[in-house]
Design a protein around this motif. Structure first.
Motif, PDB file in Angstrom:
ATOM      1  N   PHE A  44       0.862  -1.186   0.000  1.00 16.05           N
ATOM      2  CA  PHE A  44       0.000   0.000   0.000  1.00 16.05           C
ATOM      3  C   PHE A  44       0.891   1.225   0.000  1.00 16.05           C
ATOM      4  O   PHE A  44       2.119   1.119   0.153  1.00 16.05           O
ATOM      5  CB  PHE A  44      -0.921  -0.008   1.237  1.00 16.05           C
ATOM      6  CG  PHE A  44      -0.169   0.057   2.547  1.00 16.05           C
ATOM      7  CD1 PHE A  44       0.446  -1.070   3.075  1.00 16.05           C
ATOM      8  CD2 PHE A  44      -0.045   1.255   3.236  1.00 16.05           C
ATOM      9  CE1 PHE A  44       1.164  -1.016   4.267  1.00 16.05           C
ATOM     10  CE2 PHE A  44       0.671   1.324   4.431  1.00 16.05           C
ATOM     11  CZ  PHE A  44       1.271   0.186   4.942  1.00 16.05           C
ATOM     12  N   LEU A  45       0.290   2.382  -0.145  1.00 16.75           N
ATOM     13  CA  LEU A  45       1.033   3.636  -0.054  1.00 16.75           C
ATOM     14  C   LEU A  45       0.881   4.211   1.345  1.00 16.75           C
ATOM     15  O   LEU A  45      -0.233   4.402   1.828  1.00 16.75           O
ATOM     16  CB  LEU A  45       0.505   4.649  -1.080  1.00 16.75           C
ATOM     17  CG  LEU A  45       0.884   4.416  -2.533  1.00 16.75           C
ATOM     18  CD1 LEU A  45       0.248   5.494  -3.403  1.00 16.75           C
ATOM     19  CD2 LEU A  45       2.401   4.399  -2.724  1.00 16.75           C
ATOM     20  N   ASP A  46       2.031   4.479   1.989  1.00 13.02           N
ATOM     21  CA  ASP A  46       2.052   5.207   3.250  1.00 13.02           C
ATOM     22  C   ASP A  46       2.470   6.637   2.902  1.00 13.02           C
ATOM     23  O   ASP A  46       3.654   6.906   2.720  1.00 13.02           O
ATOM     24  CB  ASP A  46       3.031   4.551   4.224  1.00 13.02           C
ATOM     25  CG  ASP A  46       3.100   5.287   5.554  1.00 13.02           C
ATOM     26  OD1 ASP A  46       2.044   5.690   6.057  1.00 13.02           O
ATOM     27  OD2 ASP A  46       4.222   5.477   6.066  1.00 13.02           O
ATOM     28  N   GLY A  47       1.512   7.526   2.756  1.00 10.33           N
ATOM     29  CA  GLY A  47       1.802   8.813   2.126  1.00 10.33           C
ATOM     30  C   GLY A  47       2.080   8.554   0.654  1.00 10.33           C
ATOM     31  O   GLY A  47       1.234   8.025  -0.057  1.00 10.33           O
ATOM     32  N   SER A  48       3.292   8.859   0.215  1.00 12.56           N
ATOM     33  CA  SER A  48       3.656   8.560  -1.172  1.00 12.56           C
ATOM     34  C   SER A  48       4.613   7.381  -1.264  1.00 12.56           C
ATOM     35  O   SER A  48       5.054   7.018  -2.349  1.00 12.56           O
ATOM     36  CB  SER A  48       4.301   9.798  -1.817  1.00 12.56           C
ATOM     37  OG  SER A  48       5.445  10.168  -1.077  1.00 12.56           O
ATOM     38  N   GLU A  49       4.910   6.780  -0.101  1.00 10.13           N
ATOM     39  CA  GLU A  49       5.924   5.725  -0.067  1.00 10.13           C
ATOM     40  C   GLU A  49       5.287   4.338  -0.054  1.00 10.13           C
ATOM     41  O   GLU A  49       4.461   4.048   0.823  1.00 10.13           O
ATOM     42  CB  GLU A  49       6.787   5.896   1.194  1.00 10.13           C
ATOM     43  CG  GLU A  49       7.995   5.005   1.237  1.00 10.13           C
ATOM     44  CD  GLU A  49       8.807   5.207   2.520  1.00 10.13           C
ATOM     45  OE1 GLU A  49       9.718   4.405   2.739  1.00 10.13           O
ATOM     46  OE2 GLU A  49       8.507   6.138   3.301  1.00 10.13           O
ATOM     47  N   PRO A  50       5.660   3.455  -0.982  1.00 10.81           N
ATOM     48  CA  PRO A  50       5.127   2.088  -0.935  1.00 10.81           C
ATOM     49  C   PRO A  50       5.669   1.338   0.277  1.00 10.81           C
ATOM     50  O   PRO A  50       6.869   1.421   0.592  1.00 10.81           O
ATOM     51  CB  PRO A  50       5.640   1.444  -2.228  1.00 10.81           C
ATOM     52  CG  PRO A  50       6.297   2.500  -3.003  1.00 10.81           C
ATOM     53  CD  PRO A  50       6.564   3.658  -2.108  1.00 10.81           C
ATOM     54  N   LYS A  51       4.782   0.627   0.952  1.00 16.24           N
ATOM     55  CA  LYS A  51       5.157  -0.217   2.089  1.00 16.24           C
ATOM     56  C   LYS A  51       4.577  -1.597   1.862  1.00 16.24           C
ATOM     57  O   LYS A  51       3.480  -1.734   1.288  1.00 16.24           O
ATOM     58  CB  LYS A  51       4.573   0.333   3.391  1.00 16.24           C
ATOM     59  CG  LYS A  51       5.213   1.601   3.882  1.00 16.24           C
ATOM     60  CD  LYS A  51       6.483   1.279   4.606  1.00 16.24           C
ATOM     61  CE  LYS A  51       7.152   2.548   5.111  1.00 16.24           C
ATOM     62  NZ  LYS A  51       8.438   2.242   5.741  1.00 16.24           N
ATOM     63  N   GLY A  85      -8.100  -7.117  17.241  1.00 19.35           N
ATOM     64  CA  GLY A  85      -8.073  -5.654  17.202  1.00 19.35           C
ATOM     65  C   GLY A  85      -6.725  -4.993  17.387  1.00 19.35           C
ATOM     66  O   GLY A  85      -6.672  -3.776  17.589  1.00 19.35           O
ATOM     67  N   ALA A  86      -5.625  -5.742  17.355  1.00 20.18           N
ATOM     68  CA  ALA A  86      -4.312  -5.100  17.505  1.00 20.18           C
ATOM     69  C   ALA A  86      -4.137  -4.008  16.450  1.00 20.18           C
ATOM     70  O   ALA A  86      -4.592  -4.151  15.314  1.00 20.18           O
ATOM     71  CB  ALA A  86      -3.200  -6.144  17.373  1.00 20.18           C
ATOM     72  N   LEU A  87      -3.473  -2.919  16.858  1.00 23.31           N
ATOM     73  CA  LEU A  87      -3.251  -1.780  15.964  1.00 23.31           C
ATOM     74  C   LEU A  87      -1.764  -1.654  15.652  1.00 23.31           C
ATOM     75  O   LEU A  87      -0.915  -1.748  16.558  1.00 23.31           O
ATOM     76  CB  LEU A  87      -3.747  -0.488  16.618  1.00 23.31           C
ATOM     77  CG  LEU A  87      -5.241  -0.416  16.928  1.00 23.31           C
ATOM     78  CD1 LEU A  87      -5.549   0.849  17.720  1.00 23.31           C
ATOM     79  CD2 LEU A  87      -6.056  -0.459  15.636  1.00 23.31           C
ATOM     80  N   PHE A  88      -1.471  -1.404  14.380  1.00 17.76           N
ATOM     81  CA  PHE A  88      -0.082  -1.316  13.914  1.00 17.76           C
ATOM     82  C   PHE A  88       0.124   0.001  13.171  1.00 17.76           C
ATOM     83  O   PHE A  88      -0.722   0.417  12.373  1.00 17.76           O
ATOM     84  CB  PHE A  88       0.227  -2.474  12.950  1.00 17.76           C
ATOM     85  CG  PHE A  88      -0.031  -3.830  13.531  1.00 17.76           C
ATOM     86  CD1 PHE A  88       0.972  -4.526  14.183  1.00 17.76           C
ATOM     87  CD2 PHE A  88      -1.293  -4.411  13.436  1.00 17.76           C
ATOM     88  CE1 PHE A  88       0.731  -5.781  14.728  1.00 17.76           C
ATOM     89  CE2 PHE A  88      -1.542  -5.666  13.971  1.00 17.76           C
ATOM     90  CZ  PHE A  88      -0.532  -6.350  14.615  1.00 17.76           C
ATOM     91  N   LYS A  89       1.289   0.645  13.417  1.00 22.52           N
ATOM     92  CA  LYS A  89       1.625   1.852  12.670  1.00 22.52           C
ATOM     93  C   LYS A  89       1.888   1.487  11.215  1.00 22.52           C
ATOM     94  O   LYS A  89       2.732   0.610  10.943  1.00 22.52           O
ATOM     95  CB  LYS A  89       2.880   2.500  13.250  1.00 22.52           C
ATOM     96  CG  LYS A  89       2.703   3.143  14.600  1.00 22.52           C
ATOM     97  CD  LYS A  89       4.014   3.807  15.007  1.00 22.52           C
ATOM     98  CE  LYS A  89       3.878   4.533  16.319  1.00 22.52           C
ATOM     99  NZ  LYS A  89       5.178   5.123  16.733  1.00 22.52           N
ATOM    100  N   PRO A  90       1.227   2.157  10.269  1.00 23.87           N
ATOM    101  CA  PRO A  90       1.443   1.805   8.860  1.00 23.87           C
ATOM    102  C   PRO A  90       2.887   1.974   8.401  1.00 23.87           C
ATOM    103  O   PRO A  90       3.381   1.202   7.583  1.00 23.87           O
ATOM    104  CB  PRO A  90       0.518   2.766   8.112  1.00 23.87           C
ATOM    105  CG  PRO A  90      -0.530   3.149   9.099  1.00 23.87           C
ATOM    106  CD  PRO A  90       0.158   3.152  10.431  1.00 23.87           C
TER     107      PRO A  90
END
Ligand code: FES
Length: 123
Positions: A44-51, A85-90
């Motif tokens: 996916f795109l994190d801002g403009s950066e592909p991750k 429901g764990a949350l992860f920083k993109p």
């Protein structure tokens, strides 16, 4: 390990990678143990950066999403595991809440090669 052990794999045309879209794929070169099921991931795109990450929650080692292409929480801020429901920083994959807090998603190398997006397991 060398690049030969972890070859680049084409996952989609770069034009498919638009903001808000999560593209899932199967890794060709590695299976999930012990079941032998193919490992899966998403880009996916994190801002403009592909991750890109493996689609594998560090809590129980199962896929994060129930719905195809749906990875974000209701506020569209964090990647969320649909099981507990764990949350992860993109941007980093770090788990900031949930049963695997302090652990992280497994990042994949990702690059644009010509008009294609490619990934590979990190060395
Ligand atoms: S399996 Fe992901 S939080 Fe439990």
């Amino acid at each position: 390990m060398t690049e030969q052990n972890h070859p680049w794999q084409t996952v989609c045309p770069a034009t498919d990678l638009v903001p808000g879209r999560f593209i899932e794929f199967r890794l060709k070169q590695k299976a999930r143990e012990p079941e032998g099921m193919p490992l899966t991931g998403f880009v996916f795109l994190d801002g403009s950066e592909p991750k890109a990450y493996l689609n594998l929650c560090p809590h129980l080692g199962i896929e994060l999403n129930w719905m195809p292409g749906k990875f974000m929480d209701a506020d569209n801020l964090f990647i969320q595991c649909s099981t507990h429901g764990a949350l992860f920083k993109p941007g980093t994959g770090e788990c900031i809440a949930g049963p695997c807090q302090g652990d992280a998603l497994t990042a994949l190398d990702v690059r644009q090669n010509g008009d294609q997006i490619e990934i590979r397991l990190e060395d």
